[in-house]
Write a protein that holds these residues in place. Structure first.
Motif, PDB file in Angstrom:
ATOM      1  N   GLY A 234      -6.758  -2.022 -15.246  1.00 34.46           N
ATOM      2  CA  GLY A 234      -6.766  -3.246 -14.287  1.00 34.46           C
ATOM      3  C   GLY A 234      -7.828  -3.121 -13.273  1.00 34.46           C
ATOM      4  N   VAL A 235      -7.646  -4.060 -12.063  1.00 37.72           N
ATOM      5  CA  VAL A 235      -8.469  -3.946 -11.094  1.00 37.72           C
ATOM      6  C   VAL A 235      -8.626  -2.801 -10.174  1.00 37.72           C
ATOM      7  CG1 VAL A 235      -8.167  -6.533 -10.787  1.00 37.72           C
ATOM      8  CG2 VAL A 235      -6.774  -4.981  -9.438  1.00 37.72           C
ATOM      9  N   GLY A 236      -7.852  -1.675 -10.305  1.00 43.84           N
ATOM     10  CA  GLY A 236      -7.981  -0.753  -9.700  1.00 43.84           C
ATOM     11  C   GLY A 236      -7.451  -0.671  -8.256  1.00 43.84           C
ATOM     12  N   ILE A 237      -7.560   0.394  -7.619  1.00 47.13           N
ATOM     13  CA  ILE A 237      -6.932   0.571  -6.019  1.00 47.13           C
ATOM     14  C   ILE A 237      -7.965   1.064  -5.122  1.00 47.13           C
ATOM     15  CG2 ILE A 237      -5.221   1.580  -4.763  1.00 47.13           C
ATOM     16  CD1 ILE A 237      -3.406   1.963  -7.343  1.00 47.13           C
ATOM     17  N   SER A 238      -8.267   0.634  -4.131  1.00 52.20           N
ATOM     18  CA  SER A 238      -9.201   1.240  -3.275  1.00 52.20           C
ATOM     19  C   SER A 238      -8.683   2.396  -2.473  1.00 52.20           C
ATOM     20  CB  SER A 238      -9.540   0.173  -2.032  1.00 52.20           C
ATOM     21  OG  SER A 238      -8.228   0.074  -1.279  1.00 52.20           O
ATOM     22  N   GLU A 239      -9.783   3.325  -1.904  1.00 47.02           N
ATOM     23  CA  GLU A 239      -9.309   4.539  -1.268  1.00 47.02           C
ATOM     24  C   GLU A 239      -8.073   4.171  -0.223  1.00 47.02           C
ATOM     25  OE1 GLU A 239      -9.967   7.623  -2.120  1.00 47.02           O
ATOM     26  OE2 GLU A 239     -10.837   6.795  -3.917  1.00 47.02           O
ATOM     27  N   ILE A 240      -8.373   3.085   0.609  1.00 42.99           N
ATOM     28  CA  ILE A 240      -7.584   2.924   1.542  1.00 42.99           C
ATOM     29  C   ILE A 240      -6.193   2.429   1.129  1.00 42.99           C
ATOM     30  CG2 ILE A 240      -6.921   1.300   3.546  1.00 42.99           C
ATOM     31  CD1 ILE A 240      -9.961   0.974   3.988  1.00 42.99           C
ATOM     32  N   ASP A 241      -6.010   1.788   0.088  1.00 46.80           N
ATOM     33  CA  ASP A 241      -4.924   1.608  -0.537  1.00 46.80           C
ATOM     34  C   ASP A 241      -3.908   2.500  -1.160  1.00 46.80           C
ATOM     35  OD1 ASP A 241      -4.866  -1.335   0.335  1.00 46.80           O
ATOM     36  OD2 ASP A 241      -5.808  -2.026  -1.428  1.00 46.80           O
ATOM     37  N   LYS A 242      -5.009   3.596  -1.702  1.00 46.66           N
ATOM     38  CA  LYS A 242      -4.418   4.746  -2.493  1.00 46.66           C
ATOM     39  C   LYS A 242      -3.215   5.544  -1.441  1.00 46.66           C
ATOM     40  CE  LYS A 242      -7.780   6.628  -4.537  1.00 46.66           C
ATOM     41  NZ  LYS A 242      -8.602   7.559  -5.475  1.00 46.66           N
ATOM     42  N   GLY A 243      -3.965   5.751  -0.092  1.00 48.55           N
ATOM     43  CA  GLY A 243      -2.881   6.547   0.671  1.00 48.55           C
ATOM     44  C   GLY A 243      -1.532   5.768   1.139  1.00 48.55           C
ATOM     45  N   HIS A 244      -1.339   4.452   0.681  1.00 46.40           N
ATOM     46  CA  HIS A 244       0.118   4.027   1.139  1.00 46.40           C
ATOM     47  C   HIS A 244       0.575   3.494  -0.092  1.00 46.40           C
ATOM     48  CE1 HIS A 244      -1.329   4.161   5.300  1.00 46.40           C
ATOM     49  NE2 HIS A 244      -2.738   3.937   5.085  1.00 46.40           N
ATOM     50  N   ALA A 252      -1.179  -3.553  -2.424  1.00 50.58           N
ATOM     51  CA  ALA A 252      -2.596  -3.377  -2.251  1.00 50.58           C
ATOM     52  C   ALA A 252      -3.123  -4.705  -1.961  1.00 50.58           C
ATOM     53  CB  ALA A 252      -3.097  -2.611  -3.676  1.00 50.58           C
ATOM     54  N   ALA A 253      -4.367  -4.772  -1.705  1.00 43.71           N
ATOM     55  CA  ALA A 253      -5.370  -5.974  -1.327  1.00 43.71           C
ATOM     56  C   ALA A 253      -5.289  -6.876  -2.628  1.00 43.71           C
ATOM     57  CB  ALA A 253      -6.657  -5.854  -0.956  1.00 43.71           C
ATOM     58  N   SER A 254      -5.410  -6.198  -3.619  1.00 41.67           N
ATOM     59  CA  SER A 254      -5.693  -6.932  -4.961  1.00 41.67           C
ATOM     60  C   SER A 254      -4.217  -7.732  -5.375  1.00 41.67           C
ATOM     61  CB  SER A 254      -5.984  -5.835  -6.160  1.00 41.67           C
ATOM     62  OG  SER A 254      -5.043  -4.828  -6.324  1.00 41.67           O
ATOM     63  N   ALA A 255      -3.096  -6.945  -5.121  1.00 36.39           N
ATOM     64  CA  ALA A 255      -1.870  -7.489  -5.428  1.00 36.39           C
ATOM     65  C   ALA A 255      -1.415  -8.621  -4.725  1.00 36.39           C
ATOM     66  CB  ALA A 255      -0.719  -6.278  -5.340  1.00 36.39           C
ATOM     67  N   ARG A 256      -1.764  -8.491  -3.227  1.00 35.02           N
ATOM     68  CA  ARG A 256      -1.441  -9.659  -2.243  1.00 35.02           C
ATOM     69  C   ARG A 256      -2.608 -10.943  -2.687  1.00 35.02           C
ATOM     70  NH1 ARG A 256      -2.310  -5.349   1.426  1.00 35.02           N
ATOM     71  NH2 ARG A 256      -4.166  -5.975   2.087  1.00 35.02           N
ATOM     72  N   ALA A 257      -3.755 -10.800  -3.444  1.00 39.70           N
ATOM     73  CA  ALA A 257      -4.199 -11.737  -3.798  1.00 39.70           C
ATOM     74  C   ALA A 257      -3.891 -12.448  -5.038  1.00 39.70           C
ATOM     75  CB  ALA A 257      -5.867 -11.379  -3.833  1.00 39.70           C
ATOM     76  N   SER A 258      -3.147 -11.696  -5.662  1.00 37.64           N
ATOM     77  CA  SER A 258      -2.624 -12.238  -6.977  1.00 37.64           C
ATOM     78  C   SER A 258      -1.454 -13.091  -6.841  1.00 37.64           C
ATOM     79  CB  SER A 258      -2.470 -11.160  -8.232  1.00 37.64           C
ATOM     80  OG  SER A 258      -1.257 -10.476  -7.467  1.00 37.64           O
ATOM     81  N   HIS A 259      -0.987 -13.589  -8.127  1.00 38.95           N
ATOM     82  CA  HIS A 259       0.154 -14.641  -7.920  1.00 38.95           C
ATOM     83  C   HIS A 259       1.429 -13.891  -8.713  1.00 38.95           C
ATOM     84  CE1 HIS A 259      -1.821 -18.156  -6.682  1.00 38.95           C
ATOM     85  NE2 HIS A 259      -2.912 -17.964  -7.431  1.00 38.95           N
ATOM     86  N   ASN A 260       1.269 -12.547  -8.964  1.00 43.00           N
ATOM     87  CA  ASN A 260       2.402 -11.640  -9.558  1.00 43.00           C
ATOM     88  C   ASN A 260       3.541 -11.204  -8.555  1.00 43.00           C
ATOM     89  OD1 ASN A 260       0.872 -10.818 -11.936  1.00 43.00           O
ATOM     90  ND2 ASN A 260      -0.415  -9.783 -10.862  1.00 43.00           N
ATOM     91  N   LYS A 261       4.579 -11.593  -9.386  1.00 44.41           N
ATOM     92  CA  LYS A 261       5.690 -11.355  -8.375  1.00 44.41           C
ATOM     93  C   LYS A 261       6.082  -9.866  -8.200  1.00 44.41           C
ATOM     94  CE  LYS A 261       8.553 -13.291 -11.219  1.00 44.41           C
ATOM     95  NZ  LYS A 261      10.036 -14.002 -11.746  1.00 44.41           N
ATOM     96  N   GLY A 262       6.331  -9.491  -6.875  1.00 48.72           N
ATOM     97  CA  GLY A 262       6.719  -8.125  -6.651  1.00 48.72           C
ATOM     98  C   GLY A 262       7.401  -7.898  -5.372  1.00 48.72           C
ATOM     99  N   SER A 263       8.009  -6.934  -4.945  1.00 53.25           N
ATOM    100  CA  SER A 263       8.986  -6.774  -3.978  1.00 53.25           C
ATOM    101  C   SER A 263       8.136  -5.683  -2.990  1.00 53.25           C
ATOM    102  CB  SER A 263      10.075  -6.163  -4.196  1.00 53.25           C
ATOM    103  OG  SER A 263      10.050  -4.991  -4.748  1.00 53.25           O
ATOM    104  N   GLY A 264       7.245  -5.030  -3.414  1.00 53.70           N
ATOM    105  CA  GLY A 264       6.379  -3.894  -2.715  1.00 53.70           C
ATOM    106  C   GLY A 264       7.289  -2.761  -2.591  1.00 53.70           C
ATOM    107  N   LEU A 265       8.356  -2.743  -3.545  1.00 55.21           N
ATOM    108  CA  LEU A 265       9.154  -1.410  -3.558  1.00 55.21           C
ATOM    109  C   LEU A 265       9.211  -0.503  -4.802  1.00 55.21           C
ATOM    110  CD1 LEU A 265      12.226  -3.073  -1.671  1.00 55.21           C
ATOM    111  CD2 LEU A 265      10.866  -1.300  -0.620  1.00 55.21           C
ATOM    112  N   SER A 285      -7.512   6.402  -9.039  1.00 59.21           N
ATOM    113  CA  SER A 285      -8.284   4.949  -9.282  1.00 59.21           C
ATOM    114  C   SER A 285      -9.290   4.839  -8.527  1.00 59.21           C
ATOM    115  CB  SER A 285      -7.066   3.967  -8.981  1.00 59.21           C
ATOM    116  OG  SER A 285      -7.347   2.571  -9.152  1.00 59.21           O
ATOM    117  N   GLY A 286      -9.932   3.848  -8.810  1.00 55.67           N
ATOM    118  CA  GLY A 286     -11.203   3.226  -8.034  1.00 55.67           C
ATOM    119  C   GLY A 286     -11.387   1.709  -8.459  1.00 55.67           C
ATOM    120  N   ILE A 287     -11.825   0.912  -7.501  1.00 50.39           N
ATOM    121  CA  ILE A 287     -12.057  -0.330  -7.727  1.00 50.39           C
ATOM    122  C   ILE A 287     -12.892  -0.575  -9.087  1.00 50.39           C
ATOM    123  CG2 ILE A 287     -13.132  -2.462  -6.663  1.00 50.39           C
ATOM    124  CD1 ILE A 287     -10.932  -1.622  -5.054  1.00 50.39           C
TER     125      ILE A 287
END
Length: 301
Positions: A234-244, A252-265, A285-287
């Motif tokens: 997939g699109v990967g996860i940034s270093e900043i996002d990996k910590g959280h 993650a920023a990529s998740a917020r930018a997509s139209h995928n359903k998710g609770s964040g939980l 991971s990496g971008i």
């Protein structure tokens, strides 16, 4: 002389009568004492039973206090979540309201527009329902309300069956799941918890993987644990996002930018379930380089 003898006999008889009266009185006193002893013994037994009941009541009060404490903690966890992070994630309610108002303002007359707004309402109501359900599950796990049945599991058999059960989902995007085992032992885990962990990780990989790509599940022996890895392209996860990434409600920023359903939980549930099973969890991971989520579980016989 006979009169002296008579007097003596009278005195002896009198003494005997007094002794008889004394014996009778003593017998009566003994009977009263016995009755009193029986009475007080019965009262003592009742007091003992009452004391046992008091102990039982005290134990129940303690249990109720602990239950109340857990409920209070759970209540305030939900309140804090709703007033804090959840408030930032509750935008589905705003979207549902805005689309409903638009429909009521006249969009219902235009079938094409009405369908678009109705789909938006359905999408966001489903997401809100998922969020509430996941929040309840996560709170139960965090406060130890989830009962786990730890058994020895044949991981090969479990994962192969799991992959078969996911075929209908992966077929939609033409995604294949490949399994590469390299562990040597069984694992100790709860079957339902393990299924939830894998489901959440595969669902996460599926959401952010491109069509016609590959998701790989691999394992390896890691001392007294077995490490399970789920890798995607997939699109990967940034270093900043990996910590959280395992924080509740974090997307993650990529998740917020997509139209995928998710609770964040979903990933927070994964972390808490793995920890409850005496394991660890992480991600590499990496971008634009895909992501590999991993978790460990104790080896079994």
């Amino acid at each position: 002389m006979p009169s002296e003898d008579n007097k003596r006999l009278d005195r002896i008889e009198e003494k005997i009568d007094k002794m008889a009266d004394a014996l009778i009185s003593l017998a009566r006193a003994e009977e009263k004492l016995h009755n009193m002893e029986s009475k007080y013994s019965s009262q003592y037994d009742r007091m003992n039973k009452f004391s046992v009941k008091l102990d039982d009541i005290e134990k129940k009060v303690d249990e109720n206090a602990r239950t109340t404490n857990i409920i209070n903690k759970l209540f305030w966890t939900v309140v804090v979540a709703i007033s804090g992070t959840l408030a930032a994630q509750i935008w589905p309610v705003s979207v549902i309201r805005a689309n409903s108002e638009t429909l009521l303002d006249g969009a219902l007359d235009n079938k094409k527009d009405a369908k678009i707004f109705a789909k938006a309402i359905l999408h966001n109501s489903e997401r809100l329902s998922l969020m509430v359900s996941d929040l309840i599950d996560l709170s139960r796990i965090e406060y130890g309300d989830l009962k786990l049945n730890i058994v020895s599991i044949d991981l090969d058999s479990f994962i192969n069956s799991f992959i078969v059960s996911m075929k209908s989902l992966t077929k939609k995007k033409g995604i294949d799941i490949l399994y590469k085992p390299a562990h040597k032992t069984k694992i100790k885990a709860d079957v339902q918890a393990l299924e939830r962990i894998l489901t959440n990780l595969i669902d996460n990989a599926f959401k952010y993987s491109p069509d016609e790509s590959l998701i790989e599940i691999s394992t390896k022996q890691d001392d007294n644990n077995v490490r399970v890895m789920v890798a995607d392209n997939g699109v990967g996860i940034s270093e900043i996002d990996k910590g959280h990434i395992f924080d509740r409600f974090y997307r993650a920023a990529s998740a917020r930018a997509s139209h995928n359903k998710g609770s964040g939980l979903g990933l927070a549930i994964v972390k808490n379930l793995v920890n409850s099973l005496n394991g660890d969890v992480g991600v590499s991971s990496g971008i634009h380089k895909g992501s590999t989520f991993w978790f460990t579980l104790p080896s079994g016989k």
